[in-house]
Design an enzyme around this catalytic site. Structure first.
Site, PDB file in Angstrom:
ATOM      1  N   LEU A   1       8.843 -56.430 -66.320  1.00 50.97           N
ATOM      2  CA  LEU A   1       7.577 -55.886 -66.106  1.00 50.97           C
ATOM      3  C   LEU A   1       8.343 -54.450 -65.602  1.00 50.97           C
ATOM      4  O   LEU A   1       8.711 -53.406 -65.200  1.00 50.97           O
ATOM      5  CB  LEU A   1       6.713 -55.789 -65.837  1.00 50.97           C
ATOM      6  CG  LEU A   1       5.506 -56.735 -66.614  1.00 50.97           C
ATOM      7  CD1 LEU A   1       3.649 -56.509 -66.354  1.00 50.97           C
ATOM      8  CD2 LEU A   1       6.070 -57.073 -68.503  1.00 50.97           C
ATOM      9  N   ARG A   2       9.704 -55.088 -64.483  1.00 48.83           N
ATOM     10  CA  ARG A   2      10.858 -54.339 -64.189  1.00 48.83           C
ATOM     11  C   ARG A   2       9.678 -53.152 -63.353  1.00 48.83           C
ATOM     12  O   ARG A   2      10.732 -53.101 -62.641  1.00 48.83           O
ATOM     13  CB  ARG A   2      11.266 -53.161 -65.448  1.00 48.83           C
ATOM     14  CG  ARG A   2      11.362 -52.978 -65.930  1.00 48.83           C
ATOM     15  CD  ARG A   2      13.336 -54.945 -65.811  1.00 48.83           C
ATOM     16  NE  ARG A   2      14.012 -55.031 -66.883  1.00 48.83           N
ATOM     17  CZ  ARG A   2      14.556 -56.833 -67.568  1.00 48.83           C
ATOM     18  NH1 ARG A   2      14.295 -57.388 -66.100  1.00 48.83           N
ATOM     19  NH2 ARG A   2      14.844 -57.201 -68.470  1.00 48.83           N
TER      20      ARG A   2
ATOM     21  N   ASP B   1      13.810 -66.520 -62.175  1.00 47.56           N
ATOM     22  CA  ASP B   1      14.138 -65.947 -63.195  1.00 47.56           C
ATOM     23  C   ASP B   1      15.289 -64.885 -63.209  1.00 47.56           C
ATOM     24  O   ASP B   1      15.396 -64.119 -62.735  1.00 47.56           O
ATOM     25  CB  ASP B   1      13.334 -65.776 -64.411  1.00 47.56           C
ATOM     26  CG  ASP B   1      13.647 -65.920 -65.322  1.00 47.56           C
ATOM     27  OD1 ASP B   1      14.052 -66.453 -65.701  1.00 47.56           O
ATOM     28  OD2 ASP B   1      13.419 -64.649 -65.852  1.00 47.56           O
TER      29      ASP B   1
ATOM     30  N   HIS C   1      12.942 -70.689 -71.156  1.00 40.20           N
ATOM     31  CA  HIS C   1      13.903 -70.650 -72.174  1.00 40.20           C
ATOM     32  C   HIS C   1      14.622 -71.844 -73.188  1.00 40.20           C
ATOM     33  O   HIS C   1      15.803 -71.207 -72.390  1.00 40.20           O
ATOM     34  CB  HIS C   1      14.711 -68.742 -71.893  1.00 40.20           C
ATOM     35  CG  HIS C   1      14.750 -68.953 -71.082  1.00 40.20           C
ATOM     36  ND1 HIS C   1      15.845 -69.507 -70.237  1.00 40.20           N
ATOM     37  CD2 HIS C   1      14.693 -67.591 -70.075  1.00 40.20           C
ATOM     38  CE1 HIS C   1      16.051 -69.183 -68.567  1.00 40.20           C
ATOM     39  NE2 HIS C   1      15.316 -67.994 -68.934  1.00 40.20           N
TER      40      HIS C   1
ATOM     41  N   ASP D   1       9.897 -64.686 -73.225  1.00 37.33           N
ATOM     42  CA  ASP D   1      10.746 -63.392 -71.893  1.00 37.33           C
ATOM     43  C   ASP D   1      10.824 -62.455 -72.398  1.00 37.33           C
ATOM     44  O   ASP D   1      12.044 -62.034 -72.314  1.00 37.33           O
ATOM     45  CB  ASP D   1      12.074 -64.177 -72.050  1.00 37.33           C
ATOM     46  CG  ASP D   1      13.458 -63.608 -71.096  1.00 37.33           C
ATOM     47  OD1 ASP D   1      13.039 -63.167 -70.133  1.00 37.33           O
ATOM     48  OD2 ASP D   1      13.980 -64.658 -71.258  1.00 37.33           O
TER      49      ASP D   1
END
Lengths: 447, 313
Positions: A65-66, A154, A234, A307
Site C-alpha cells: 500500500l506504499r 517481502d 508468490h 501481490d
C-alpha cells in the site's frame, strides 16, 4: 445497535460447505444468523441480493500500500478502497514502506489510517529484519502487540540462512507466520524477466527459476528444522512447487500462495516489452503456469494472494530494464480468475471463493477469529458477487493511485457488487448502488 | 533506378528482423543491389527523397553506424540532423520518451535510434509519427547491420539459402547476433554458433541454430565465419574470458580457417579487437569481407529509407 438484512442471495461459504439460497442477518457489525427467509426478523436496513452470490469477504495476505513513503503510487486510503472494489474486506500490507514497518509506531499508524479509510480493513505486516536489511531482527513481540498480523521482508529475501533460522525460531514461539519472499539475488543479478526463449529473443537479461527455488528449498529445510511457520509468497515456477511438495511431505509447517498473474499469464506477455507485465518473481512459462494451477488444485499451494504492487505511471513509462517490478492486483484478481477458470468450467465458484477466503485466513491464523467464514458471531465481512454484468477495465475504474496492470482494456463479466466490512457497506458497484437507491425511493414513497 | 519495387514492405518502421517477412528482406536486398549498381554508374540519386528530414537520435555512442546512416540519407537527398545524448547523462527511459516526443513534434520523416536498452526502439515507435529505424537497442536487434550482412553474403557466396554460417563469440549480449540469427534462419541458412558457454548458451537452439561443442565443429565446412566481439560493457563480470584466453579458445587464425569450406568468407560487424577474436593479418586476407560490409552498409540503409517511404501513405 442496528440490524441489517441481506436477503434473496445465494450464500457460498466453502468453510461450511454452504452453497444455498439464504438470507443473512447482521447485528451490530457481526453475523447474527444465516437462514431461509429471515425477512420477518426485525431489522433497520435491507439489502436485496437477488441474483447475487453472498460470500465471506475476500482476504488478501499479500499487498503493497506504499504508505508511508510512496504516496505518489498508493496510500492506505486509496489501496483500501481499491481492495474493497475488488471484493476484499481484509488486506495485509507489506512492510517495505519508507520508513519500513519494523517498529510498533509504523504498525499502529497503519491501523489508524486503515480505520480512517473506512474501506477494506488493513492489517500491517512487520518486517523480519530492521530496514529489510537482512541483518538485525526486529522486536517480534512488540510488533505483535501493536497489531501486526505476520512477518515478512517481502521485496527482499533474508539472504543469511542463520538469520532466517533465528527468525523462524522466534516467530514459532509467538505463533507468527513468516511470509517469505524467496529469491537468491546473486542469481537474479541484472535480470528483468524469466530466463527463457522470450528473454533470449528480446535480448533482455533473464532470471532463472532457481533464483526462487533454491531459497524455497533452503527455507523449507529451516522451517522443518525449527518448527517455525513458513509461508512461501508468490510461487512462480515448477521447481519451487517441487521444493514445497517435498518439505510439506516431510511435515514442515509450510504454506504457499500463488498470484492471479502467475495463474493466468506467462512470459509471452512481455514480447512487446510491456512494463506492466514486469514483476518479481517473473512470469514463467506455460508449463510452470500449468504446474501452478495443479498445485493449487492438489493443495500444494494453499491460497491466492494478489501481490498488489502499485507503481506510478511515470516510473513504469520507460524501458523494460529501467521499470520497477510489480503490478496492481486488487480489482482484477477475482474478475480475471473467474474469467480464466470458472467460466470455462475448470473450477467451481466455491473452489475460487475458498482460495480467496478461508484458505488465506488459515495461513495467517485469522480463521480462529472467524475470518473467511460466514459463521454467527464473526465480523460481518461480506462480499456480494455479480457474475453477470459485463464490464471493461479502464483507467477510470481503477481506484488505486497507479494504473500499472496488464489487464487494462480487458473485458470481464464478474465483479464485487457490494462489500461489507463489520456490517457496513464500504463498496457498491454502479448496478448495486442503483438498486439500493431505487429501494430507498420506494421505501420513502411508501412512507 | 527505374525498376519499380513490386511490393511494399509489410512494416512502416524497421524495428527488428524478427518482424520482417522473407519477402521484406528479399525486397530490401534487391533494392540494395539496384542502388549499388546505380551508385557504381555514378547515378545522381539526390532527388530520390526530396524534402525529407532524418534525425540521428543516438543515446549510445557510435560513429560508424551514425555516419553510415548520414551518408546514406544524404545520397538520397535527405536532410540530416544529428542528436547525441549519451544515456548516462540522462535519466533512463523517461527522458527517452520525452526526447522522442519533443523531436517528433518537429515532424522529421525518419528517426534513427540507438539506445542501450533492449526494446527502446519499440517505445520510440509508440511515441512517434516518424518512421523509426532501429540502429541498435541494447542486446536486442540491429536490423540494418543484419541486412547489410545478408547482402554481403549474397554477393560473396551466392545464396544464403543452404549456406553454412558459423557465428563465433558473444551471442548473448549481441544485438548483431540476434538479428543475424533471425535473418539467416529465415532465409534458410544452416547456422551454427560457438563461444564461451555463458555467452553462447544452449538456449540458442530454440532459435533454430546448432550449438557446436567445439570451434572445429562450428567451422567445419562453413561458407561464412561471422565473428563477434565480447560486449564487455553489457555483461556482468566473470562471464567473458580474458583476451589471451579468448584468443586461445575462440580466436580465428589461419589453421582454424582451414576447417572451413573452400571459398569461405570472414565477416565481423566491427570494431575488431585485433589478435583477440581474429589474427590481425587475417584482416587483409582475401577471405575477409569486413570492409565490404561497411561499404554495403550505406547501400542497404539507402534501400531501407527508400522502401520505408514507399510503404507509408
Amino acid at each position: 445497535m442496528t440490524t441489517t438484512l441481506i436477503h434473496s442471495g445465494a450464500v457460498v461459504d466453502p468453510s461450511q460447505n454452504l452453497h444455498a439460497p439464504m438470507d443473512i442477518l447482521i447485528h451490530d457489525g457481526c453475523i447474527a444468523r444465516l437462514g431461509q427467509s429471515l425477512s420477518h426478523e426485525p431489522h433497520e436496513h435491507t439489502f436485496d441480493a437477488s441474483g447475487l452470490f453472498i460470500t465471506p469477504g475476500f482476504i488478501d495476505i499479500h499487498a503493497h500500500l506504499r504508505e508511508p513513503g510512496g504516496e505518489s503510487s498508493e496510500t492506505i486510503h486509496s489501496g483500501a478502497r481499491a481492495a474493497a472494489a475488488g471484493g476484499f474486506t481484509t488486506v495485509f500490507a507489506m512492510p517495505n514502506t519508507n520508513p519500513t514497518c519494523d517498529s510498533p509506531l509504523i504498525a499502529r499508524s497503519t491501523l489508524d489510517r486503515s480505520r480512517q479509510a473506512r474501506a477494506a480493513r488493513v492489517i500491517p505486516i512487520g518486517s523480519v529484519t530492521k530496514g529489510l536489511a537482512g541483518e538485525e531482527l526486529t522486536d517480534y513481540s512488540a510488533l505483535q502487540a501493536a497489531g501486526v498480523g505476520a512477518l515478512s521482508d517481502d521485496g527482499r529475501p533474508v539472504a543469511n540462512a542463520d538469520r532466517m533460522r533465528r527468525a523462524l525460531e522466534l516467530a514459532a514461539q509467538l505463533d507468527l507466520v513468516i511470509l517469505d519472499h524467496c529469491e537468491d539475488l546473486s542469481l537474479t543479478g541484472a535480470g528483468v524477466m524469466h530466463e527463457g526463449v522470450i528473454s533470449l529473443r528480446l535480448g533482455v537479461s533473464g532470471i532463472p527459476r532457481q533464483a526462487e527455488s533454491l531459497i524455497v528449498a533452503r527455507d523449507g529445510a529451516l522451517s522443518a528444522m525449527t518448527g517455525g511457520r513458513l509461508h512461501i509468497c508468490h510461487v512462480s515456477n515448477i521447481e519451487s512447487i517441487e521444493a514445497i511438495r517435498h518439505w510439506k511431505s516431510r511435515g514442515a509447517p509450510i504454506t504457499a500462495e500463488v498470484s492471479p498473474h502467475h495463474l493466468l499469464l506467462t512470459d509471452e506477455r512481455l514480447a512487446n516489452y510491456d512494463t506492466n507485465a514486469k514483476m518479481k518473481p517473473p512470469l514463467c512459462e506455460e508449463s510452470d503456469r500449468q504446474a501452478l494451477i495443479k498445485a493449487l488444485e492438489d493443495g500444494t499451494i494453499d491460497c491466492i494472494a494478489t501481490d498488489h504492487a502499485p507503481h506510478s505511471q511515470q516510473s513504469k513509462h520507460t524501458t523494460l530494464d529501467a521499470a520497477p517490478f510489480g503490478i496492481l492486483g486488487f480489482q482484477t484478481a477475482f474478475p480475471a480468475i473467474y474469467e480464466g477458470f470458472v467460466v470455462p468450467g475448470r473450477w467451481s465458484l466455491d473452489f475460487l471463493v475458498e482460495k480467496l477466503t478461508i484458505a488465506p485466513a488459515r495461513v495467517v491464523n485469522l480463521d480462529s477469529q472467524g475470518a473467511g467464514a460466514l459463521t454467527p458471531g464473526s465480523a460481518a465481512d461480506i462480499t456480494l458477487l455479480d457474475l453477470n454484468s459485463p464490464w471493461r477495465l479502464t483507467e477510470d475504474c481503477i481506484l488505486s493511485r497507479s494504473t500499472n496492470t496488464p489487464w487494462l482494456g480487458a473485458q470481464f463479466r464478474a465483479q464485487a457488487a457490494g462489500v461489507f466490512v463489520d456490517g457496513r457497506l464500504v463498496h457498491a458497484s454502479e448496478t448495486f448502488a442503483n438498486r439500493i437507491a431505487k429501494a430507498r425511493d420506494i421505501e420513502q414513497h411508501a412512507r | 533506378m527505374t525498376v519499380a519495387t513490386p511490393q511494399h514492405l509489410s512494416v512502416k518502421s524497421l524495428l527488428a528482423i524478427e518482424d520482417l517477412s522473407n519477402q521484406d528482406i528479399l525486397a530490401i536486398l534487391d533494392e540494395t543491389a539496384r542502388i549499388k549498381q546505380a551508385c557504381a554508374c555514378n547515378e545522381d540519386l539526390r532527388h530520390t527523397l526530396p524534402n525529407r528530414t532524418l534525425v540521428n537520435l543516438f543515446f549510445e555512442n557510435s560513429t560508424r553506424t551514425r555516419l553510415s546512416f548520414e551518408i546514406a540519407a544524404r545520397k538520397l537527398g535527405v536532410d540530416v540532423v544529428n542528436f547525441e545524448a549519451p544515456s548516462s547523462s540522462l535519466t533512463k527511459g523517461e527522458s527517452l520518451i520525452d526526447t522522442v516526443r519533443t523531436i517528433d513534434a518537429m515532424r522529421p520523416d525518419f528517426l534513427v535510434v540507438r539506445h542501450s536498452s533492449s526494446g527502446a526502439a519499440h517505445i520510440v515507435q509508440s511515441h512517434a509519427r516518424a518512421a523509426i529505424l532501429n540502429a541498435g537497442d541494447g542486446a536486442h536487434e540491429h536490423p540494418t547491420q543484419s541486412l547489410l550482412d545478408c547482402f554481403t553474403i549474397r554477393e560473396a557466396v551466392g545464396a544464403i539459402e543452404g549456406a553454412s554460417i558459423a557465428i563465433i563469440g558473444d551471442l548473448l549480449y549481441s544485438r548483431v547476433a540476434r538479428s543475424n540469427v533471425f535473418a539467416f534462419t529465415k532465409l534458410g541458412a544452416n547456422v551454427t554458433i560457438f563461444g564461451p558457454p555463458a555467452l553462447a548458451p544452449g538456449s540458442f537452439r530454440t532459435l533454430g541454430v546448432t550449438v557446436a561443442r567445439s570451434l572445429e565443429e562450428a567451422l567445419d565446412g562453413a561458407n561464412v565465419v561471422y565473428l563477434l566481439r565480447i560486449q564487455r560493457e553489457r555483461q556482468a563480470d566473470g562471464l567473458a574470458p580474458a583476451p589471451a584466453e579468448y584468443r586461445r579458445l575462440f580466436g580465428i587464425d589461419e589453421t582454424r580457417l582451414s576447417f572451413t569450406a573452400p571459398g569461405a568468407i570472414l565477416m565481423h560487424p566491427g570494431p575488431v579487437n585485433r589478435d583477440v577474436e581474429i589474427d590481425a593479418h587475417l584482416l587483409n586476407h582475401p577471405c575477409s569481407v569486413i570492409e565490404t560490409q561497411v561499404e554495403n552498409g550505406v547501400f542497404v540503409r539507402m534501400a531501407v529509407l527508400k522502401l520505408l517511404v514507399e510503404a507509408r501513405p
